[in-house]
Design a protein around this motif. Structure first.
Motif, mmCIF file in Angstrom:
data_model
loop_
_atom_site.group_PDB
_atom_site.id
_atom_site.type_symbol
_atom_site.label_atom_id
_atom_site.label_comp_id
_atom_site.label_asym_id
_atom_site.label_seq_id
_atom_site.Cartn_x
_atom_site.Cartn_y
_atom_site.Cartn_z
ATOM 1 N N ARG A 101 3.587 2.511 6.073
ATOM 2 C CA ARG A 101 3.996 3.354 4.939
ATOM 3 C C ARG A 101 4.771 2.537 3.913
ATOM 4 O O ARG A 101 4.548 2.654 2.701
ATOM 5 C CB ARG A 101 4.836 4.524 5.433
ATOM 6 N N GLU A 102 5.691 1.709 4.390
ATOM 7 C CA GLU A 102 6.490 0.889 3.481
ATOM 8 C C GLU A 102 5.614 -0.114 2.742
ATOM 9 O O GLU A 102 5.737 -0.287 1.521
ATOM 10 C CB GLU A 102 7.578 0.163 4.270
ATOM 11 N N SER A 103 4.712 -0.767 3.455
ATOM 12 C CA SER A 103 3.854 -1.784 2.841
ATOM 13 C C SER A 103 2.876 -1.170 1.840
ATOM 14 O O SER A 103 2.695 -1.694 0.736
ATOM 15 C CB SER A 103 3.079 -2.546 3.927
ATOM 16 N N ASP A 106 2.942 -2.193 -1.981
ATOM 17 C CA ASP A 106 1.899 -3.117 -2.437
ATOM 18 C C ASP A 106 0.540 -2.472 -2.690
ATOM 19 O O ASP A 106 -0.367 -3.139 -3.199
ATOM 20 C CB ASP A 106 1.720 -4.240 -1.409
ATOM 21 N N GLY A 107 0.371 -1.193 -2.306
ATOM 22 C CA GLY A 107 -0.928 -0.559 -2.461
ATOM 23 C C GLY A 107 -1.862 -0.900 -1.320
ATOM 24 O O GLY A 107 -1.556 -1.744 -0.470
ATOM 25 N N PHE A 108 -3.009 -0.256 -1.294
ATOM 26 C CA PHE A 108 -3.963 -0.432 -0.199
ATOM 27 C C PHE A 108 -4.591 -1.821 -0.208
ATOM 28 O O PHE A 108 -4.617 -2.521 0.804
ATOM 29 C CB PHE A 108 -5.048 0.644 -0.281
ATOM 30 N N ASP A 109 -5.110 -2.237 -1.357
ATOM 31 C CA ASP A 109 -5.859 -3.488 -1.426
ATOM 32 C C ASP A 109 -5.014 -4.709 -1.116
ATOM 33 O O ASP A 109 -5.486 -5.660 -0.499
ATOM 34 C CB ASP A 109 -6.504 -3.645 -2.813
ATOM 35 N N LYS A 110 -3.748 -4.708 -1.556
ATOM 36 C CA LYS A 110 -2.902 -5.899 -1.406
ATOM 37 C C LYS A 110 -2.124 -5.923 -0.095
ATOM 38 O O LYS A 110 -1.359 -6.851 0.140
ATOM 39 C CB LYS A 110 -1.941 -5.996 -2.585
ATOM 40 N N THR A 111 -2.312 -4.925 0.743
ATOM 41 C CA THR A 111 -1.629 -4.882 2.036
ATOM 42 C C THR A 111 -2.589 -5.360 3.115
ATOM 43 O O THR A 111 -3.721 -4.889 3.191
ATOM 44 C CB THR A 111 -1.159 -3.453 2.362
#
Length: 198
Positions: free
Chosen positions: A26-28, A32-37
């Motif tokens: 959840r924090e990430s 950072d959003g979906f693509d960048k996590t």
């Protein structure tokens, strides 16, 4: 010597591990959003091996769905939208998305949107809309021009209908038959997706 009864169910600590992964996810995702996590980054933040993330959740997308607590499976939603011709996407979006809110998933979906809209930064909801649902729709647009603008306009119209129908309960939108609503709003969504924008 007495036999010790065998413990049943999950092994000790498993719920804590799963919860730690969800909290880190959840924090990430919010930051950072979906693509960048990455799954690896979530695993590091949770203090577990990346293999455990895959063990509990399978894929990054399934982990995202669990983290956001979306009351429906986006894969089912997207499969229905991907099955229609591009020229019918506007009407089908209303039938599919508003139809879900009209059904059993409605109360949970309303609660999710209310919680995210009242948050200081509704990053999770934004990431879900832009990086999963709208990105999949955008890939189908063959015009290639202004895809981000087209999908954003579509989302704004769709959210307006959902809020009017299920949060504000604004009549006649709130009580209109779904097919009639799709007939009226679908062409507007279709213009945003494939028509002239100016």
């Amino acid at each position: 010597m007495t036999d010790t009864p065998r413990r049943r169910g999950r092994r000790p600590g498993a719920p804590d591990t799963r919860d730690a992964i969800l909290a880190a996810a959840r924090e990430s995702f919010a930051r950072d959003g979906f693509d960048k996590t990455s799954v690896r980054a979530i695993a590091e933040a949770a203090g577990v091996d990346a293999a455990l993330v895959h063990h509990y959740f399978g894929t990054k997308r399934k982990l995202f769905i669990a983290a956001v607590e979306i009351p429906v499976d986006p894969e089912q939603v997207l499969s229905g939208l991907m099955a229609v011709e591009v020229e019918d996407l506007g009407r089908q979006l209303i039938l599919t998305i508003v139809g879900l809110w009209d059904g059993d998933a409605g109360p949970a979906a309303v609660a999710l949107v209310k919680a995210n809209l009242s948050a200081p930064d509704p990053a999770m909801l934004r990431s879900f809309l832009t990086e999963i649902v709208l990105a999949a729709i955008g890939e189908r647009l063959t015009s290639g021009d202004h895809v981000a603008l087209r999908t954003s306009l579509t989302a704004s119209q769709l959210l307006g209908v959902l809020v009017s129908r299920h949060i504000l309960k604004l009549d006649p939108i709130a009580t209109m038959p779904l097919a009639d609503l799709a007939d009226m709003v679908g062409p507007t969504l279709q213009r945003y997706l494939t028509g002239q924008l100016s």
